[in-house]
Enzyme design. Structure first.
Site, PDB file in Angstrom:
ATOM      1  N   GLU A   1       1.071  14.402  35.349  1.00 34.75           N
ATOM      2  CA  GLU A   1       2.520  14.516  35.172  1.00 34.75           C
ATOM      3  C   GLU A   1       2.971  15.864  35.712  1.00 34.75           C
ATOM      4  O   GLU A   1       2.213  16.834  35.697  1.00 34.75           O
ATOM      5  CB  GLU A   1       2.887  14.482  33.670  1.00 34.75           C
ATOM      6  CG  GLU A   1       3.091  13.116  33.096  1.00 34.75           C
ATOM      7  CD  GLU A   1       3.437  13.170  31.605  1.00 34.75           C
ATOM      8  OE1 GLU A   1       3.610  14.254  31.033  1.00 34.75           O
ATOM      9  OE2 GLU A   1       3.533  12.084  31.022  1.00 34.75           O
TER      10      GLU A   1
ATOM     11  N   ASN B   1       4.102   6.952  19.714  1.00 38.58           N
ATOM     12  CA  ASN B   1       3.077   6.905  18.678  1.00 38.58           C
ATOM     13  C   ASN B   1       3.332   5.700  17.781  1.00 38.58           C
ATOM     14  O   ASN B   1       4.418   5.548  17.229  1.00 38.58           O
ATOM     15  CB  ASN B   1       3.080   8.194  17.854  1.00 38.58           C
ATOM     16  CG  ASN B   1       2.543   9.361  18.667  1.00 38.58           C
ATOM     17  OD1 ASN B   1       1.618   9.191  19.450  1.00 38.58           O
ATOM     18  ND2 ASN B   1       3.126  10.523  18.506  1.00 38.58           N
TER      19      ASN B   1
ATOM     20  N   ARG C   1       2.558   4.627  14.808  1.00 42.45           N
ATOM     21  CA  ARG C   1       2.185   4.794  13.392  1.00 42.45           C
ATOM     22  C   ARG C   1       3.209   5.688  12.723  1.00 42.45           C
ATOM     23  O   ARG C   1       4.084   6.223  13.391  1.00 42.45           O
ATOM     24  CB  ARG C   1       0.823   5.483  13.316  1.00 42.45           C
ATOM     25  CG  ARG C   1       0.870   6.753  14.173  1.00 42.45           C
ATOM     26  CD  ARG C   1      -0.228   7.715  13.939  1.00 42.45           C
ATOM     27  NE  ARG C   1      -0.368   8.647  15.034  1.00 42.45           N
ATOM     28  CZ  ARG C   1       0.316   9.768  15.189  1.00 42.45           C
ATOM     29  NH1 ARG C   1       1.236  10.112  14.312  1.00 42.45           N
ATOM     30  NH2 ARG C   1       0.120  10.558  16.225  1.00 42.45           N
TER      31      ARG C   1
ATOM     32  N   ARG D   1       3.940  22.941   8.288  1.00 43.11           N
ATOM     33  CA  ARG D   1       2.613  22.405   7.948  1.00 43.11           C
ATOM     34  C   ARG D   1       1.779  23.581   7.425  1.00 43.11           C
ATOM     35  O   ARG D   1       1.451  24.484   8.195  1.00 43.11           O
ATOM     36  CB  ARG D   1       1.936  21.814   9.178  1.00 43.11           C
ATOM     37  CG  ARG D   1       2.691  20.648   9.759  1.00 43.11           C
ATOM     38  CD  ARG D   1       1.856  19.948  10.815  1.00 43.11           C
ATOM     39  NE  ARG D   1       2.638  18.935  11.502  1.00 43.11           N
ATOM     40  CZ  ARG D   1       2.116  18.046  12.332  1.00 43.11           C
ATOM     41  NH1 ARG D   1       0.823  18.038  12.584  1.00 43.11           N
ATOM     42  NH2 ARG D   1       2.886  17.155  12.925  1.00 43.11           N
TER      43      ARG D   1
HETATM   44  P1  ADP Z   1      -0.725  14.162  22.372  1.00 39.82           P
HETATM   45  O1  ADP Z   1      -0.687  12.669  22.289  1.00 39.82           O
HETATM   46  O2  ADP Z   1      -2.101  14.712  22.577  1.00 39.82           O
HETATM   47  O3  ADP Z   1       0.023  14.815  21.247  1.00 39.82           O
HETATM   48  P2  ADP Z   1       1.598  14.420  24.167  1.00 39.82           P
HETATM   49  O4  ADP Z   1       1.701  13.653  25.413  1.00 39.82           O
HETATM   50  O5  ADP Z   1       2.412  13.948  23.001  1.00 39.82           O
HETATM   51  O6  ADP Z   1       0.060  14.535  23.722  1.00 39.82           O
HETATM   52  O7  ADP Z   1       1.950  15.949  24.422  1.00 39.82           O
HETATM   53  C1  ADP Z   1       1.768  16.943  23.443  1.00 39.82           C
HETATM   54  C2  ADP Z   1       2.489  18.210  23.855  1.00 39.82           C
HETATM   55  O8  ADP Z   1       1.984  18.693  25.113  1.00 39.82           O
HETATM   56  C3  ADP Z   1       3.986  18.048  24.072  1.00 39.82           C
HETATM   57  O9  ADP Z   1       4.723  18.144  22.887  1.00 39.82           O
HETATM   58  C4  ADP Z   1       4.270  19.216  25.016  1.00 39.82           C
HETATM   59  O10 ADP Z   1       4.336  20.434  24.291  1.00 39.82           O
HETATM   60  C5  ADP Z   1       3.020  19.244  25.892  1.00 39.82           C
HETATM   61  N1  ADP Z   1       3.246  18.429  27.114  1.00 39.82           N
HETATM   62  C6  ADP Z   1       2.870  17.150  27.319  1.00 39.82           C
HETATM   63  N2  ADP Z   1       3.250  16.708  28.541  1.00 39.82           N
HETATM   64  C7  ADP Z   1       3.904  17.733  29.134  1.00 39.82           C
HETATM   65  C8  ADP Z   1       4.547  17.917  30.401  1.00 39.82           C
HETATM   66  N3  ADP Z   1       4.599  16.946  31.304  1.00 39.82           N
HETATM   67  N4  ADP Z   1       5.130  19.119  30.643  1.00 39.82           N
HETATM   68  C9  ADP Z   1       5.097  20.121  29.733  1.00 39.82           C
HETATM   69  N5  ADP Z   1       4.491  20.009  28.541  1.00 39.82           N
HETATM   70  C10 ADP Z   1       3.902  18.841  28.219  1.00 39.82           C
END
Ligand code: ADP
Length: 459
Positions: free
Chosen positions: A200, A290, A292, A338
């Site tokens: 990404e 997510n 859940r 948390r």
């Molecule tokens: P996980 O499922 O491991 O929690 P996520 O896809 O929800 O992973 O991403 C977790 C965090 O990582 C996001 O809240 C953000 O802070 C960072 N992040 C994820 N994708 C990007 C991106 N494309 N650009 C910048 N930060 C990102």
């Protein structure tokens, strides 16, 4: 009809589900590992069944043992909580095959959204805005590099099976891409047994804003507004709040609509969360769904007055949602910290051990969801969360001043016990956070500019 529910989890979320069951007149069954024999869920559930030794691999992740317990206790349904097997499509499918209601979406939905590359593809078809990235997983490092050059650096390499912020690496240029790719792959293989990666565009200093979704089995899908979870360390959330201080009513409407579209794309049922990143220009992008209940669901409950876990149980029972989009009122502001047993001045190292004295804050506008008590032993086998401290009030300022007050009352004492309470206190007082300007870079910047003395736990 659901009369009896097994809770395939431990800690505060097990307790949370037991409470919801009791209020609905449903019987609850706790399962536990040998390390959790004295835990509150075991004491407060109607029944409790030991399923194995302390290690999660041998207990809370052992689907077969949990299914045996479900059979012995003769339950109608299983609530998976969060973490452990909650997003495991095989487990949900096993429940479906055994005619036990899995309290969550269908296994096919979990499978679809659990693979983040497939989730992107699914949601993209419904024209939900998406972070630019690869079409599906990339097969090799060289293919990944090609995509990265096309979308432009910096990029973020992410595990399709990712969760908990693991298997994710940022590459700032072509020279470092190979190293980050390999590291992410190794981490993903180790953590998820699946090394597949996708790419990404890395959004610089975004906000993490997610929408709570609820969908019944009668085709109704609503959203319950957003949570701003930008205060993160290593991609893991520390403080969450609702509503987001950054969203305008127009953005809330547009993002809420996009979240519902994402849920429709996945043929969604029960509680879910659609996660977005929002850049400085207020463009929003879907990152994942997510499937859940989330750790931070309580702030939405305090803002809307809706009990999400009870709603999960009644939806699973086949009932209609007890509200519709227009009847949801966002009347309060709520913040959650948390609280963890970890040492903020020693790289947030977890501090398992005995809690000799525990006193949780209370009073008007304060909620503490916790499984901990004086004499409780924080086990090294599981995560280090002690509680979720939530405050709420008519305004953000009120919720914040209550959080300051509540944190100052909190007592967690033990021989080697350290907590992140002083760290949360320092963040709540911080002018950038206070002004509602925290992005996902906030904690990193905060740690770099704040003297450690300001958040060193007192022994
Ligand atoms: P996980 O499922 O491991 O929690 P996520 O896809 O929800 O992973 O991403 C977790 C965090 O990582 C996001 O809240 C953000 O802070 C960072 N992040 C994820 N994708 C990007 C991106 N494309 N650009 C910048 N930060 C990102």
């Amino acid at each position: 009809m659901i009369r009896k529910v097994l809770i395939a989890n431990r800690g505060e979320i097990a307790l949370r589900v037991i409470r919801a069951c009791r209020e609905l007149g449903m019987k609850s069954v706790a399962i536990y590992s040998e390390a959790d024999e004295d835990s509150l869920p075991v004491q407060l559930a109607d029944e409790a069944i030991c399923i194995g030794p302390p290690s999660s691999q041998d207990s809370y992740l052992k689907a077969d043992r949990i299914m045996c317990a479900a059979e012995i206790a003769n339950v109608d349904a299983i609530h998976p909580g969060y973490g452990f097997l909650s997003e495991n499509a095989d487990f949900a499918e096993q429940c479906e095959r055994c005619n036990i209601t899995f309290i969550g979406p269908k296994s096919s939905t979990i499978r679809q959204m659990g693979d983040k590359a497939v989730a992107r593809e699914t949601v993209n078809k419904f024209k939900v805005p998406m972070v630019p990235g690869s079409d599906g997983p990339v097969e090799s490092e060289s293919e990944g590099l090609k995509v990265a050059k096309e979308i432009g650096f910096p990029v973020i390499v992410k595990a399709v099976a990712g969760g908990g912020g693991r298997g994710m690496r940022v590459a700032h240029n072509a020279a470092s891409f190979g190293r980050e790719f390999e590291t992410a792959k190794a981490e993903a293989e180790k953590a998820f047994g699946n090394g597949q990666l996708y790419i990404e565009k890395f959004i610089e200093s975004p906000r993490h804003i997610e929408f709570q979704i609820m969908a019944d089995h009668h085709g109704k899908i609503v959203h319950l507004g957003e949570r701003d979870c930008s205060v993160q360390r290593r991609h893991q959330k520390i403080i969450e709040e609702a509503p987001s201080p950054f969203l305008t009513p127009e953005m809330r409407k547009a993002m809420g609509r996009a979240a519902i579209k994402a849920a429709q794309a996945a043929d969604y049922q029960n509680a879910g969360t659609v996660e977005f990143l929002v850049d400085a220009k207020r463009n929003f992008y879907f990152i994942e769904m997510n499937t859940r209940i989330q750790v931070e669901h309580g702030v939405t409950e305090e803002v809307t007055g809706i009990d999400l876990v009870k709603e999960q149980l009644t939806i699973a029972n086949g009932d209609k949602l007890s509200f519709d989009q227009r009847s949801i009122k966002f009347q309060r502001h709520s913040i959650e910290c948390r609280i963890c047993a970890e040492d903020p001045v020693n790289n947030f190292l977890p501090c398992p051990g005995d809690i000799d004295l525990y006193y949780a804050p209370g009073g008007h506008g304060v909620r503490v969801d916790s499984h901990v008590y004086s004499g409780y032993k924080i086990s090294p086998y599981y995560d280090s969360m002690i509680s979720k401290l939530m405050t709420f009030g008519r305004t953000r300022e009120l919720a914040l001043s209550r959080m300051e007050r509540a944190l100052s009352e909190y007592i967690v004492r033990g021989k080697h016990m350290r907590t992140n309470i002083p760290f949360c206190q320092a963040i709540i007082k911080d002018p950038v956070f206070r002004a509602g300007k925290a992005t996902t870079r906030f904690v990193e910047d905060f740690l770099a500019r704040t003297p450690k003395e300001l958040f060193t736990p007192q022994d």
